[in-house]
Design a protein around this motif. Sequence first.
Motif, PDB file in Angstrom:
ATOM      1  N   ASN A 135      -0.820   3.626   6.224  1.00  0.00           N
ATOM      2  CA  ASN A 135      -0.057   2.682   7.036  1.00  0.00           C
ATOM      3  C   ASN A 135      -0.625   2.607   8.454  1.00  0.00           C
ATOM      4  O   ASN A 135      -0.736   1.519   9.037  1.00  0.00           O
ATOM      5  CB  ASN A 135       1.404   3.106   7.072  1.00  0.00           C
ATOM      6  CG  ASN A 135       2.294   2.083   7.755  1.00  0.00           C
ATOM      7  OD1 ASN A 135       2.287   0.915   7.404  1.00  0.00           O
ATOM      8  ND2 ASN A 135       3.042   2.522   8.752  1.00  0.00           N
ATOM      9  N   TYR A 136      -1.018   3.758   9.004  1.00  0.00           N
ATOM     10  CA  TYR A 136      -1.586   3.811  10.361  1.00  0.00           C
ATOM     11  C   TYR A 136      -2.929   3.082  10.418  1.00  0.00           C
ATOM     12  O   TYR A 136      -3.176   2.285  11.331  1.00  0.00           O
ATOM     13  CB  TYR A 136      -1.759   5.266  10.786  1.00  0.00           C
ATOM     14  CG  TYR A 136      -2.459   5.436  12.113  1.00  0.00           C
ATOM     15  CD1 TYR A 136      -1.817   5.146  13.313  1.00  0.00           C
ATOM     16  CD2 TYR A 136      -3.786   5.873  12.157  1.00  0.00           C
ATOM     17  CE1 TYR A 136      -2.473   5.284  14.534  1.00  0.00           C
ATOM     18  CE2 TYR A 136      -4.453   6.015  13.363  1.00  0.00           C
ATOM     19  CZ  TYR A 136      -3.785   5.721  14.547  1.00  0.00           C
ATOM     20  OH  TYR A 136      -4.439   5.856  15.748  1.00  0.00           O
ATOM     21  N   LEU A 137      -3.795   3.320   9.424  1.00  0.00           N
ATOM     22  CA  LEU A 137      -5.116   2.693   9.416  1.00  0.00           C
ATOM     23  C   LEU A 137      -5.008   1.179   9.238  1.00  0.00           C
ATOM     24  O   LEU A 137      -5.740   0.418   9.868  1.00  0.00           O
ATOM     25  CB  LEU A 137      -5.981   3.290   8.298  1.00  0.00           C
ATOM     26  CG  LEU A 137      -6.377   4.760   8.466  1.00  0.00           C
ATOM     27  CD1 LEU A 137      -7.184   5.239   7.266  1.00  0.00           C
ATOM     28  CD2 LEU A 137      -7.170   4.974   9.755  1.00  0.00           C
ATOM     29  N   LEU A 138      -4.069   0.745   8.401  1.00  0.00           N
ATOM     30  CA  LEU A 138      -3.865  -0.696   8.233  1.00  0.00           C
ATOM     31  C   LEU A 138      -3.312  -1.320   9.509  1.00  0.00           C
ATOM     32  O   LEU A 138      -3.582  -2.492   9.813  1.00  0.00           O
ATOM     33  CB  LEU A 138      -2.925  -0.966   7.055  1.00  0.00           C
ATOM     34  CG  LEU A 138      -3.531  -0.733   5.670  1.00  0.00           C
ATOM     35  CD1 LEU A 138      -2.460  -0.821   4.594  1.00  0.00           C
ATOM     36  CD2 LEU A 138      -4.647  -1.736   5.392  1.00  0.00           C
ATOM     37  N   GLY A 139      -2.540  -0.545  10.266  1.00  0.00           N
ATOM     38  CA  GLY A 139      -2.062  -1.018  11.573  1.00  0.00           C
ATOM     39  C   GLY A 139      -3.219  -1.256  12.526  1.00  0.00           C
ATOM     40  O   GLY A 139      -3.224  -2.233  13.288  1.00  0.00           O
ATOM     41  N   LEU A 146     -11.519  -0.280  14.453  1.00  0.00           N
ATOM     42  CA  LEU A 146     -11.792  -0.904  13.159  1.00  0.00           C
ATOM     43  C   LEU A 146     -13.158  -0.486  12.629  1.00  0.00           C
ATOM     44  O   LEU A 146     -13.324  -0.246  11.428  1.00  0.00           O
ATOM     45  CB  LEU A 146     -11.718  -2.433  13.281  1.00  0.00           C
ATOM     46  CG  LEU A 146     -12.021  -3.227  12.001  1.00  0.00           C
ATOM     47  CD1 LEU A 146     -11.024  -2.866  10.907  1.00  0.00           C
ATOM     48  CD2 LEU A 146     -11.986  -4.723  12.286  1.00  0.00           C
ATOM     49  N   ALA A 147     -14.128  -0.392  13.520  1.00  0.00           N
ATOM     50  CA  ALA A 147     -15.467   0.047  13.114  1.00  0.00           C
ATOM     51  C   ALA A 147     -15.409   1.462  12.542  1.00  0.00           C
ATOM     52  O   ALA A 147     -16.057   1.774  11.532  1.00  0.00           O
ATOM     53  CB  ALA A 147     -16.423  -0.013  14.299  1.00  0.00           C
ATOM     54  N   ILE A 177       1.719  12.265   3.321  1.00  0.00           N
ATOM     55  CA  ILE A 177       0.738  12.174   4.420  1.00  0.00           C
ATOM     56  C   ILE A 177      -0.228  11.020   4.177  1.00  0.00           C
ATOM     57  O   ILE A 177      -0.566  10.267   5.101  1.00  0.00           O
ATOM     58  CB  ILE A 177      -0.029  13.509   4.561  1.00  0.00           C
ATOM     59  CG1 ILE A 177       0.923  14.613   5.034  1.00  0.00           C
ATOM     60  CG2 ILE A 177      -1.202  13.366   5.532  1.00  0.00           C
ATOM     61  CD1 ILE A 177       0.308  16.001   5.052  1.00  0.00           C
ATOM     62  N   LEU A 178      -0.654  10.866   2.923  1.00  0.00           N
ATOM     63  CA  LEU A 178      -1.570   9.766   2.580  1.00  0.00           C
ATOM     64  C   LEU A 178      -0.929   8.418   2.864  1.00  0.00           C
ATOM     65  O   LEU A 178      -1.579   7.514   3.400  1.00  0.00           O
ATOM     66  CB  LEU A 178      -1.960   9.869   1.100  1.00  0.00           C
ATOM     67  CG  LEU A 178      -2.883   8.770   0.568  1.00  0.00           C
ATOM     68  CD1 LEU A 178      -4.209   8.777   1.326  1.00  0.00           C
ATOM     69  CD2 LEU A 178      -3.131   8.964  -0.928  1.00  0.00           C
ATOM     70  N   THR A 208       0.825  -1.211   0.000  1.00  0.00           N
ATOM     71  CA  THR A 208       0.000   0.000   0.000  1.00  0.00           C
ATOM     72  C   THR A 208       0.856   1.257   0.000  1.00  0.00           C
ATOM     73  O   THR A 208       0.630   2.178  -0.800  1.00  0.00           O
ATOM     74  CB  THR A 208      -0.929   0.012   1.229  1.00  0.00           C
ATOM     75  OG1 THR A 208      -1.742  -1.168   1.218  1.00  0.00           O
ATOM     76  CG2 THR A 208      -1.815   1.247   1.226  1.00  0.00           C
ATOM     77  N   VAL A 209       1.839   1.307   0.886  1.00  0.00           N
ATOM     78  CA  VAL A 209       2.684   2.502   0.989  1.00  0.00           C
ATOM     79  C   VAL A 209       3.482   2.714  -0.302  1.00  0.00           C
ATOM     80  O   VAL A 209       3.578   3.837  -0.815  1.00  0.00           O
ATOM     81  CB  VAL A 209       3.646   2.377   2.204  1.00  0.00           C
ATOM     82  CG1 VAL A 209       4.659   3.511   2.195  1.00  0.00           C
ATOM     83  CG2 VAL A 209       2.848   2.398   3.502  1.00  0.00           C
ATOM     84  N   SER A 210       4.038   1.633  -0.854  1.00  0.00           N
ATOM     85  CA  SER A 210       4.815   1.777  -2.081  1.00  0.00           C
ATOM     86  C   SER A 210       3.926   2.167  -3.255  1.00  0.00           C
ATOM     87  O   SER A 210       4.328   2.949  -4.122  1.00  0.00           O
ATOM     88  CB  SER A 210       5.573   0.489  -2.386  1.00  0.00           C
ATOM     89  OG  SER A 210       4.682  -0.579  -2.627  1.00  0.00           O
ATOM     90  N   MET A 211       2.687   1.653  -3.296  1.00  0.00           N
ATOM     91  CA  MET A 211       1.773   1.990  -4.398  1.00  0.00           C
ATOM     92  C   MET A 211       1.333   3.445  -4.346  1.00  0.00           C
ATOM     93  O   MET A 211       1.126   4.075  -5.378  1.00  0.00           O
ATOM     94  CB  MET A 211       0.532   1.091  -4.356  1.00  0.00           C
ATOM     95  CG  MET A 211       0.756  -0.269  -4.932  1.00  0.00           C
ATOM     96  SD  MET A 211       1.582  -0.252  -6.547  1.00  0.00           S
ATOM     97  CE  MET A 211       3.282  -0.560  -6.055  1.00  0.00           C
ATOM     98  N   ILE A 212       1.185   3.981  -3.170  1.00  0.00           N
ATOM     99  CA  ILE A 212       0.795   5.390  -3.057  1.00  0.00           C
ATOM    100  C   ILE A 212       1.863   6.271  -3.683  1.00  0.00           C
ATOM    101  O   ILE A 212       1.570   7.254  -4.369  1.00  0.00           O
ATOM    102  CB  ILE A 212       0.542   5.764  -1.581  1.00  0.00           C
ATOM    103  CG1 ILE A 212      -0.761   5.112  -1.100  1.00  0.00           C
ATOM    104  CG2 ILE A 212       0.463   7.282  -1.406  1.00  0.00           C
ATOM    105  CD1 ILE A 212      -1.021   5.253   0.376  1.00  0.00           C
ATOM    106  N   GLY A 213       3.142   5.902  -3.493  1.00  0.00           N
ATOM    107  CA  GLY A 213       4.222   6.651  -4.128  1.00  0.00           C
ATOM    108  C   GLY A 213       4.279   6.427  -5.625  1.00  0.00           C
ATOM    109  O   GLY A 213       4.401   7.364  -6.409  1.00  0.00           O
ATOM    110  N   THR A 214       4.142   5.160  -6.052  1.00  0.00           N
ATOM    111  CA  THR A 214       4.236   4.832  -7.477  1.00  0.00           C
ATOM    112  C   THR A 214       3.069   5.409  -8.271  1.00  0.00           C
ATOM    113  O   THR A 214       3.205   5.694  -9.459  1.00  0.00           O
ATOM    114  CB  THR A 214       4.290   3.303  -7.660  1.00  0.00           C
ATOM    115  OG1 THR A 214       5.315   2.761  -6.833  1.00  0.00           O
ATOM    116  CG2 THR A 214       4.577   2.934  -9.109  1.00  0.00           C
ATOM    117  N   THR A 215       1.931   5.591  -7.623  1.00  0.00           N
ATOM    118  CA  THR A 215       0.751   6.126  -8.309  1.00  0.00           C
ATOM    119  C   THR A 215       1.009   7.518  -8.891  1.00  0.00           C
ATOM    120  O   THR A 215       0.330   7.931  -9.846  1.00  0.00           O
ATOM    121  CB  THR A 215      -0.456   6.160  -7.344  1.00  0.00           C
ATOM    122  OG1 THR A 215      -0.725   4.828  -6.899  1.00  0.00           O
ATOM    123  CG2 THR A 215      -1.710   6.696  -8.009  1.00  0.00           C
ATOM    124  N   THR A 216       1.979   8.239  -8.349  1.00  0.00           N
ATOM    125  CA  THR A 216       2.262   9.575  -8.892  1.00  0.00           C
ATOM    126  C   THR A 216       2.664   9.494 -10.369  1.00  0.00           C
ATOM    127  O   THR A 216       2.358  10.400 -11.148  1.00  0.00           O
ATOM    128  CB  THR A 216       3.397  10.261  -8.098  1.00  0.00           C
ATOM    129  OG1 THR A 216       4.559   9.410  -8.095  1.00  0.00           O
ATOM    130  CG2 THR A 216       2.977  10.521  -6.665  1.00  0.00           C
TER     131      THR A 216
END
Length: 515
Positions: A196-200, A222-223, A190-191, A147-155
């Motif tokens: 990463n925080y929400l997945l944690g 989680l809710a 920030i995204l 997820t974190v790497s895809m957010i960067g690659t999406t640019t």
Amino acid sequence: MMTIFLNYFVSRLPEIGKLLNQHIQISGIAVLVAIIIGVPCGIMITKNEKLSKVVLSVAGIFQTIPSLALFGLIIPFFGIGAKPAVFVLFLYSLLPIVTNTYIGLKNVEASTIAAAVGMGMTNFQVLLKVKLPIALSVIMGGIRIATVSMIGTTTIAALIGAGGLGDLIFRGIATSNNNLVLCGAIPTAILAFVANYLLGIVEKALDPLVNKNVKTKNRRNLAFVSILFFSFGFFQIQKYVSKNRYTVVKIGHKTFTEQRILGNMIAIMIEEKTPYKAVLNELGGSNINFEAIKNGDIDIYPEYTGTSFLSLLGQKEMLPPRDIFDKVKEIYNEQFGLDILEPLGFENTYALAVNRDFSEKFGITKISDLKKVSKDSYLIGGHEFMERVDGLKGMVQAYNIDFKRVNSMEPGLIIPTIHSKKADVGVVYSTDGLLEKYDLVVLEDDLRFFPPYEAVITISNKFKEKHELVEKELDKLKNMFTNKDMQILNLKVTEGLDSEYNTAREALRSKGLID
């Protein structure tokens, strides 16, 4: 400087919000599909060592292909926009998810599995109630990495018209506007942190090894996260339903300032003078836009006659400007179902520019003068120029010159690089406002190598026949702008004095084309 940036950031908030939304959609869907496919795949290959090697090797191969190259390779098959971007990002997300699922399950102790079997559990129950819970933290680690790497690659997906925060980054690079680069880079960072925080939180809520009180707290979190995800999904569905209520005109443009201004002019004319909505797609160079309009991925885009004639159509004979226009129009209509509207009034040709000190020191005023110094000179140009028939190869052959060093780079960085004397000769556009600002010397094309590059609007005949009003309104742009007009408009955006949209709107208003 911080105050200046904050004010600039606030002024761009509506645009940042729109692009952030696109960024979340693209990266989110890509990772979600990768989870749906990758986790079962990781489970399956734990039962077959030979298959696991093959699957992990294939996933690894996708990871080694440069993302920009992969984006370019799939355009002929998938076109442009969000769909091909999601497909490429999905391929990049697979490796960490499949690998971590496989490793997590393989590392479950054999004694634990034997105890579960001894209690009478079936293979499916062992997987669901023993293996997956124990391997959960490892699996979630893979999902978080993906997820974190895809957010960067999406640019990078912005280069094929997918949108997202990369749009701001590339525009900022092209215009040497660091504030605009930060407007894209900071929200992206920030995204990634928030994701990463929400997945944690999700991981802790599902982890069976934490104590009951902590688990209750995590499940409340989680809710909350689930409500956020469902709200975002509902908002996207509502937007999609609303979007289908009106005709959307898809406009493409290239990745430099003038093209962005022209793209916005076309969009504004359509939205102000017709009942249709317009969507801008920032693509790569001429070939990507040309393929996109042929495939129906876009309906309209601004182009230059010389580019169409030589680069896209492969013509080699040199003709007068009007003859080139007529020839392009004829071939477009006969072979591709496309048309071009009358020229907008200005010509943006390639040119070579040097620092004034360099020009005076060596007596360089025209391109043929470079023969005196080319073997010790460093030339820089745009990526597309290096491969075009009317670009580097043809130019060095026509002038019989050979440079010591040649590099390609983003067009927006070329003029500042020449000004700072980090390179000797730069390939520029004749309407670039920075030429005058930095007092660069534009060399005379004394052999008339570069053809005429009159700005025109390329339009799909299929689209034009259904929406005649669009052509009627865009025809009003005929001969409305001079080279000097475009230099002023380009400089205004490059200097950060206003956005491409506002600059385009004010230019149309000054010409009496909109109220």
